[in-house]
Scaffold this active site. Structure first.
Site, PDB file in Angstrom:
ATOM      1  N   ASN A  53      -5.478  12.760   0.141  1.00  0.00           N
ATOM      2  CA  ASN A  53      -4.675  11.625   1.207  1.00  0.00           C
ATOM      3  C   ASN A  53      -5.248  10.984   2.114  1.00  0.00           C
ATOM      4  O   ASN A  53      -6.621  10.965   1.915  1.00  0.00           O
ATOM      5  CB  ASN A  53      -3.694  12.503   1.846  1.00  0.00           C
ATOM      6  N   LYS A  54      -4.814  10.284   2.836  1.00  0.00           N
ATOM      7  CA  LYS A  54      -5.746   9.257   3.963  1.00  0.00           C
ATOM      8  C   LYS A  54      -6.626  10.210   4.585  1.00  0.00           C
ATOM      9  O   LYS A  54      -6.552  11.138   5.037  1.00  0.00           O
ATOM     10  CB  LYS A  54      -4.357   8.382   4.970  1.00  0.00           C
ATOM     11  N   ARG A 112       0.526  -1.209   0.035  1.00  0.00           N
ATOM     12  CA  ARG A 112      -0.146  -0.125   0.007  1.00  0.00           C
ATOM     13  C   ARG A 112       0.794   1.191   0.096  1.00  0.00           C
ATOM     14  O   ARG A 112       2.031   1.105   0.117  1.00  0.00           O
ATOM     15  CB  ARG A 112      -1.004   0.040   1.169  1.00  0.00           C
ATOM     16  N   GLY A 113       0.094   2.652  -0.104  1.00  0.00           N
ATOM     17  CA  GLY A 113       1.010   3.732  -0.355  1.00  0.00           C
ATOM     18  C   GLY A 113       1.007   3.830  -1.879  1.00  0.00           C
ATOM     19  O   GLY A 113       1.428   2.963  -2.430  1.00  0.00           O
ATOM     20  N   ASP A 121      -2.001  10.871  -2.216  1.00  0.00           N
ATOM     21  CA  ASP A 121      -2.317   9.802  -3.314  1.00  0.00           C
ATOM     22  C   ASP A 121      -2.712  10.452  -4.591  1.00  0.00           C
ATOM     23  O   ASP A 121      -2.520   9.999  -5.614  1.00  0.00           O
ATOM     24  CB  ASP A 121      -3.623   8.965  -2.649  1.00  0.00           C
ATOM     25  N   ARG A 125      -7.503  -0.427  -7.151  1.00  0.00           N
ATOM     26  CA  ARG A 125      -7.627   0.824  -6.216  1.00  0.00           C
ATOM     27  C   ARG A 125      -7.801   2.135  -7.013  1.00  0.00           C
ATOM     28  O   ARG A 125      -7.014   2.329  -7.835  1.00  0.00           O
ATOM     29  CB  ARG A 125      -6.737   1.028  -5.281  1.00  0.00           C
ATOM     30  N   GLN A 132      -2.953   2.440   9.688  1.00  0.00           N
ATOM     31  CA  GLN A 132      -1.443   2.367   9.361  1.00  0.00           C
ATOM     32  C   GLN A 132      -0.490   3.308  10.052  1.00  0.00           C
ATOM     33  O   GLN A 132       0.998   2.827  10.029  1.00  0.00           O
ATOM     34  CB  GLN A 132      -1.433   3.194   7.623  1.00  0.00           C
TER      35      GLN A 132
HETATM   36  O1  MRU Z   1      -4.648   3.101   2.041  1.00  0.00           O
HETATM   37  P1  MRU Z   1      -3.274   3.399   1.979  1.00  0.00           P
HETATM   38  O2  MRU Z   1      -2.554   3.081   3.197  1.00  0.00           O
HETATM   39  O3  MRU Z   1      -2.699   3.169   0.552  1.00  0.00           O
HETATM   40  O4  MRU Z   1      -3.365   5.123   2.217  1.00  0.00           O
HETATM   41  C1  MRU Z   1      -1.693   5.519   1.855  1.00  0.00           C
HETATM   42  C2  MRU Z   1      -1.663   6.940   1.897  1.00  0.00           C
HETATM   43  O5  MRU Z   1      -2.784   7.618   2.243  1.00  0.00           O
HETATM   44  C3  MRU Z   1      -0.313   7.608   1.866  1.00  0.00           C
HETATM   45  O6  MRU Z   1      -0.146   8.831   2.568  1.00  0.00           O
HETATM   46  C4  MRU Z   1       0.033   8.109   0.367  1.00  0.00           C
HETATM   47  O7  MRU Z   1      -0.403   7.042  -0.380  1.00  0.00           O
HETATM   48  C5  MRU Z   1       1.268   8.486   0.213  1.00  0.00           C
HETATM   49  S1  MRU Z   1       2.551   7.021   0.403  1.00  0.00           S
HETATM   50  C6  MRU Z   1       4.015   7.786   0.252  1.00  0.00           C
END
Ligand code: MRU
Length: 350
Positions: A250-251, A51-52, A240, A94, A199
């Site tokens: 972002n998250k 993920r990320g 993201d 995703r 996370q």
């Molecule tokens: O759902 P996730 O864990 O993939 O979400 C990740 C994030 O929101 C990160 O902040 C983003 O992808 C940047 S990772 C360098």
């Protein structure tokens, strides 16, 4: 690429498969998984084993390159047809991180002019490896700029995991801390736990501990109190997808932190590679927001924590409005408002 330092690495390529650190199992279990079939890659992304945004893009690139290498055909037209099918399948895994589509399109582009299936296979694998390698250098550069920007600060808050394991190495928001740790700089990081998938508590705390960065865990709802009581000097987060005007997905919980930063008059920084910008979108309203399964809220490790049939809304990301962002740290430099003008200038620069 193998793990050689205390900074954890999320994935590496070996012969005919990709090895990933299973982020679902962290921090209790350090497990590495081999991905080789298209379903392995799709499942690993959907279930957040990897993920990320940057790590998702790199994984998808290896998935498409390695799986197309297995196509049993010498006919280029047939190869392209199967390639498109697999590309679409991975693309559907995703929706929010633009790095996924960016990586898959990068692969598609390099085979436009190939003349044989063998040439296509070699070129695709070479490109996946190149995207992987470049991401490490990109993140390191983001870390350098970030470290300079935070030079007179010690106490910083973050959310989710925008770290080494979310990228090729170093991370984006966490890169300044890893580099700082290598150079004897002291940071104190407050990590929001990041409900519902945690996370922050499972990954960011673990990752920063691995590289010797002092980290304190809080719940997301403790952010306002902590900023005030612990004199947090800045918030730094990953991204993201960033629209042409600076609006940033972002998250979930990120925009809440940006609003708090405004209230407490502290800077709010986004750290992201240029592959996270989507200049085709004029604003954040066009960013697709992933809505995930209700069980992520109603259960914890399979144990129910809400009544049966509870209505649930579970968006995995939010969009922080550009007005709330102090600066965006990229590998090409730090972008300041007005984002509308400055993003294009910096991102299009080679
Ligand atoms: O759902 P996730 O864990 O993939 O979400 C990740 C994030 O929101 C990160 O902040 C983003 O992808 C940047 S990772 C360098």
């Amino acid at each position: 690429m193998t793990q050689t330092s205390a900074i954890p690495v999320s994935l590496y390529f070996e012969d005919d498969h990709l090895v990933i650190l299973n982020q679902q199992k962290l921090p209790e279990i350090i497990e590495y998984l081999r991905l080789s079939s298209i379903d392995d890659f799709h499942d690993a992304i959907v279930t957040l084993k990897v993920r990320g945004a940057p790590a998702i893009g790199i994984t998808a690139a290896y998935g498409l390159a390695l799986c197309s290498n297995q196509y049993d055909t010498g006919c280029l037209a047939e190869f392209r047809e199967k390639f498109q099918e697999d590309k679409q399948y991975l693309y559907s895994s995703r929706p929010t991180a633009v790095n996924l589509g960016w990586a898959l399109t990068s692969l598609e582009q390099v085979i436009v002019n190939v003349r044989t299936v063998n040439e296509a296979k070699t070129t695709l694998l070479h490109t996946a490896i190149q995207l992987h390698t470049e991401d490490e250098a990109t993140c390191r550069q983001i870390g350098e700029f970030g470290l300079e920007l935070l030079s007179d600060m010690t106490t910083i808050m973050t959310i989710c995991n925008a770290g080494s394991i979310a990228t090729s190495k170093y991370g984006t928001a966490l890169a300044p801390f890893h580099l700082g740790s290598e150079r004897g700089r002291t940071f104190h990081v407050y990590a929001c736990e990041t409900r519902p998938i945690l996370q922050g508590s499972r990954l960011t705390t673990w990752e920063l501990q691995q590289s010797g960065v002092e980290v304190t865990l809080i719940t997301d709802s403790m952010a306002a109190h902590t900023i005030k009581e612990k004199n947090v000097e800045a918030v730094i987060v990953g991204a993201d997808r960033i629209a042409a005007n600076g609006d940033t997905a972002n998250k979930i919980g990120t925009s809440m932190l940006a609003i708090l930063c405004k209230h407490y008059s502290i800077p709010f920084y986004v750290a992201a590679p240029s592959s996270t910008f989507d200049l085709s979108l004029s604003s954040g309203s066009g960013i697709p927001i992933e809505v995930r399964a209700p069980e992520e809220l109603t259960e914890i490790y399979g144990n129910r924590i809400a009544p049966q049939d509870t209505l649930v809304y579970n968006p995995a990301f939010d969009v922080t409005s550009k007005e709330l962002i102090t600066g965006i740290i990229t590998e090409k430099g730090i972008i300041y408002p007005s984002f509308q003008d400055n993003i294009e200038k910096v991102i299009r620069k080679s």
